[in-house]
Design a protein around this motif. Structure first.
Motif, PDB file in Angstrom:
ATOM      1  N   CYS A  51       0.837  -1.192   0.000  1.00 15.91           N
ATOM      2  CA  CYS A  51       0.000   0.000   0.000  1.00 15.91           C
ATOM      3  C   CYS A  51       0.876   1.247   0.000  1.00 15.91           C
ATOM      4  O   CYS A  51       1.948   1.274   0.614  1.00 15.91           O
ATOM      5  N   THR A  52       0.415   2.295  -0.676  1.00 13.52           N
ATOM      6  CA  THR A  52       1.116   3.578  -0.656  1.00 13.52           C
ATOM      7  C   THR A  52       0.267   4.683  -0.038  1.00 13.52           C
ATOM      8  O   THR A  52       0.780   5.734   0.324  1.00 13.52           O
ATOM      9  N   LEU A  53      -1.065   4.455   0.107  1.00 16.47           N
ATOM     10  CA  LEU A  53      -1.968   5.410   0.750  1.00 16.47           C
ATOM     11  C   LEU A  53      -3.135   4.641   1.352  1.00 16.47           C
ATOM     12  O   LEU A  53      -3.896   3.986   0.625  1.00 16.47           O
ATOM     13  N   CYS A  54      -3.273   4.721   2.673  1.00 21.98           N
ATOM     14  CA  CYS A  54      -4.367   4.037   3.365  1.00 21.98           C
ATOM     15  C   CYS A  54      -5.639   4.871   3.296  1.00 21.98           C
ATOM     16  O   CYS A  54      -5.592   6.074   3.080  1.00 21.98           O
ATOM     17  N   ASN A  55      -6.774   4.204   3.541  1.00 25.13           N
ATOM     18  CA  ASN A  55      -8.028   4.958   3.537  1.00 25.13           C
ATOM     19  C   ASN A  55      -8.167   5.771   4.822  1.00 25.13           C
ATOM     20  O   ASN A  55      -7.344   5.667   5.729  1.00 25.13           O
ATOM     21  N   ALA A  56      -9.195   6.597   4.893  1.00 26.42           N
ATOM     22  CA  ALA A  56      -9.401   7.502   6.031  1.00 26.42           C
ATOM     23  C   ALA A  56      -9.379   6.740   7.346  1.00 26.42           C
ATOM     24  O   ALA A  56      -9.877   5.617   7.424  1.00 26.42           O
ATOM     25  N   SER A  57      -8.772   7.328   8.349  1.00 29.00           N
ATOM     26  CA  SER A  57      -8.651   6.810   9.715  1.00 29.00           C
ATOM     27  C   SER A  57      -7.686   5.635   9.839  1.00 29.00           C
ATOM     28  O   SER A  57      -7.653   4.967  10.861  1.00 29.00           O
ATOM     29  N   HIS A  58      -6.899   5.374   8.807  1.00 31.99           N
ATOM     30  CA  HIS A  58      -5.874   4.335   8.860  1.00 31.99           C
ATOM     31  C   HIS A  58      -4.506   4.944   8.551  1.00 31.99           C
ATOM     32  O   HIS A  58      -4.415   5.959   7.869  1.00 31.99           O
ATOM     33  N   TYR A  59      -3.479   4.305   9.069  1.00 27.08           N
ATOM     34  CA  TYR A  59      -2.107   4.800   8.915  1.00 27.08           C
ATOM     35  C   TYR A  59      -1.248   3.770   8.214  1.00 27.08           C
ATOM     36  O   TYR A  59      -1.414   2.570   8.410  1.00 27.08           O
ATOM     37  N   LEU A  60      -0.308   4.247   7.420  1.00 27.21           N
ATOM     38  CA  LEU A  60       0.611   3.378   6.703  1.00 27.21           C
ATOM     39  C   LEU A  60       1.708   2.901   7.649  1.00 27.21           C
ATOM     40  O   LEU A  60       2.348   3.700   8.322  1.00 27.21           O
ATOM     41  N   LYS A  61       1.893   1.590   7.705  1.00 26.01           N
ATOM     42  CA  LYS A  61       2.951   1.012   8.534  1.00 26.01           C
ATOM     43  C   LYS A  61       4.211   0.826   7.693  1.00 26.01           C
ATOM     44  O   LYS A  61       4.161   0.887   6.462  1.00 26.01           O
ATOM     45  N   SER A  62       5.335   0.579   8.343  1.00 25.48           N
ATOM     46  CA  SER A  62       6.614   0.442   7.629  1.00 25.48           C
ATOM     47  C   SER A  62       6.630  -0.758   6.690  1.00 25.48           C
ATOM     48  O   SER A  62       7.420  -0.809   5.759  1.00 25.48           O
ATOM     49  N   ASP A  63       5.738  -1.736   6.902  1.00 24.07           N
ATOM     50  CA  ASP A  63       5.671  -2.893   6.008  1.00 24.07           C
ATOM     51  C   ASP A  63       4.663  -2.687   4.868  1.00 24.07           C
ATOM     52  O   ASP A  63       4.267  -3.624   4.188  1.00 24.07           O
ATOM     53  N   ASN A  64       4.237  -1.441   4.672  1.00 21.28           N
ATOM     54  CA  ASN A  64       3.307  -1.053   3.599  1.00 21.28           C
ATOM     55  C   ASN A  64       1.919  -1.663   3.732  1.00 21.28           C
ATOM     56  O   ASN A  64       1.230  -1.878   2.741  1.00 21.28           O
ATOM     57  N   THR A  65       1.500  -1.937   4.983  1.00 15.17           N
ATOM     58  CA  THR A  65       0.132  -2.331   5.269  1.00 15.17           C
ATOM     59  C   THR A  65      -0.537  -1.175   6.015  1.00 15.17           C
ATOM     60  O   THR A  65       0.122  -0.214   6.391  1.00 15.17           O
ATOM     61  N   CYS A  66      -1.834  -1.287   6.250  1.00 11.44           N
ATOM     62  CA  CYS A  66      -2.588  -0.214   6.890  1.00 11.44           C
ATOM     63  C   CYS A  66      -3.150  -0.664   8.232  1.00 11.44           C
ATOM     64  O   CYS A  66      -3.530  -1.823   8.392  1.00 11.44           O
ATOM     65  N   THR A  67      -3.217   0.267   9.177  1.00  5.64           N
ATOM     66  CA  THR A  67      -3.762  -0.028  10.493  1.00  5.64           C
ATOM     67  C   THR A  67      -4.462   1.198  11.054  1.00  5.64           C
ATOM     68  O   THR A  67      -4.136   2.322  10.691  1.00  5.64           O
ATOM     69  N   ASN A  68      -5.422   0.973  11.959  1.00  6.94           N
ATOM     70  CA  ASN A  68      -6.029   2.094  12.674  1.00  6.94           C
ATOM     71  C   ASN A  68      -5.457   2.198  14.085  1.00  6.94           C
ATOM     72  O   ASN A  68      -5.819   3.077  14.843  1.00  6.94           O
ATOM     73  N   ASN A  69      -4.533   1.281  14.430  1.00  6.81           N
ATOM     74  CA  ASN A  69      -3.862   1.288  15.726  1.00  6.81           C
ATOM     75  C   ASN A  69      -2.391   0.972  15.493  1.00  6.81           C
ATOM     76  O   ASN A  69      -2.042  -0.170  15.207  1.00  6.81           O
ATOM     77  N   CYS A  70      -1.534   1.950  15.639  1.00  2.00           N
ATOM     78  CA  CYS A  70      -0.116   1.766  15.324  1.00  2.00           C
ATOM     79  C   CYS A  70       0.624   0.887  16.335  1.00  2.00           C
ATOM     80  O   CYS A  70       1.685   0.368  16.034  1.00  2.00           O
ATOM     81  N   GLY A  71       0.064   0.720  17.537  1.00  2.00           N
ATOM     82  CA  GLY A  71       0.656  -0.186  18.510  1.00  2.00           C
ATOM     83  C   GLY A  71       1.589   0.502  19.497  1.00  2.00           C
ATOM     84  O   GLY A  71       1.831   1.717  19.430  1.00  2.00           O
ATOM     85  N   THR A  72       2.124  -0.288  20.402  1.00  3.41           N
ATOM     86  CA  THR A  72       2.992   0.208  21.470  1.00  3.41           C
ATOM     87  C   THR A  72       4.234   0.881  20.909  1.00  3.41           C
ATOM     88  O   THR A  72       4.883   0.351  20.018  1.00  3.41           O
TER      89      THR A  72
END
Length: 107
Positions: A51-72
Motif C-alpha cells: 500500500c502507498t496510501l491508506c483509507n481515512a482513519s488508517h495509517y501506513l505502517k513500515s511494512d506497507n500495510t494499513c492499520t487504525n492502531n499503530c501499537g505500542t
C-alpha cells in the motif's frame, strides 16, 4: 471485452480502463492485464501487498500495510503525507506525537 489495448486494464465488469480506481491497481503480471484489489483498508497500492496510501482513519505502517492502531511505542501521524505510523520517543509506550509521551514503558 476480454482483452484491452496497451496500458489499459480489464475490470471485473469486462470493460477496459487506464485507471482502476480507489482500492485497486493495474496488474501487468496477469494475462490479460487486469484491475485487482489492494490490501484491506488501502486506497492506493503498487501491487497486492504494498500500500502507498491508506483509507481515512488508517495509517501506513513500515511494512506497507494499513492499520487504525499503530501499537505500542508508535503513533498515527496525520501531519505527514501519507499519514503513517511513527515512533514515539525512547522509553515511551504511548504518545500523541514524536515528542509528547503519555505513558512511559516499564523498563
Amino acid at each position: 471485452c476480454t482483452l484491452c489495448n496497451a496500458s489499459h486494464y480489464l475490470k471485473s465488469d469486462n470493460t477496459c480502463t487506464n485507471n482502476c480506481g480507489t482500492g485497486k491497481f493495474g496488474n501487468n503480471s496477469v494475462s490479460p492485464p487486469a484491475c485487482e484489489n489492494c490490501i484491506s483498508n488501502c486506497d492506493t497500492c503498487s501491487n497486492s501487498t504494498a500500500c502507498t496510501l491508506c483509507n481515512a482513519s488508517h495509517y501506513l505502517k513500515s511494512d506497507n500495510t494499513c492499520t487504525n492502531n499503530c501499537g505500542t511505542g508508535k503513533f498515527g501521524n496525520n501531519s505527514v503525507s501519507p499519514p503513517a505510523c511513527e515512533n514515539c520517543i525512547s522509553n515511551c509506550d504511548t504518545c500523541s506525537n514524536s515528542t509528547a509521551c503519555t505513558l512511559c514503558n516499564a523498563s
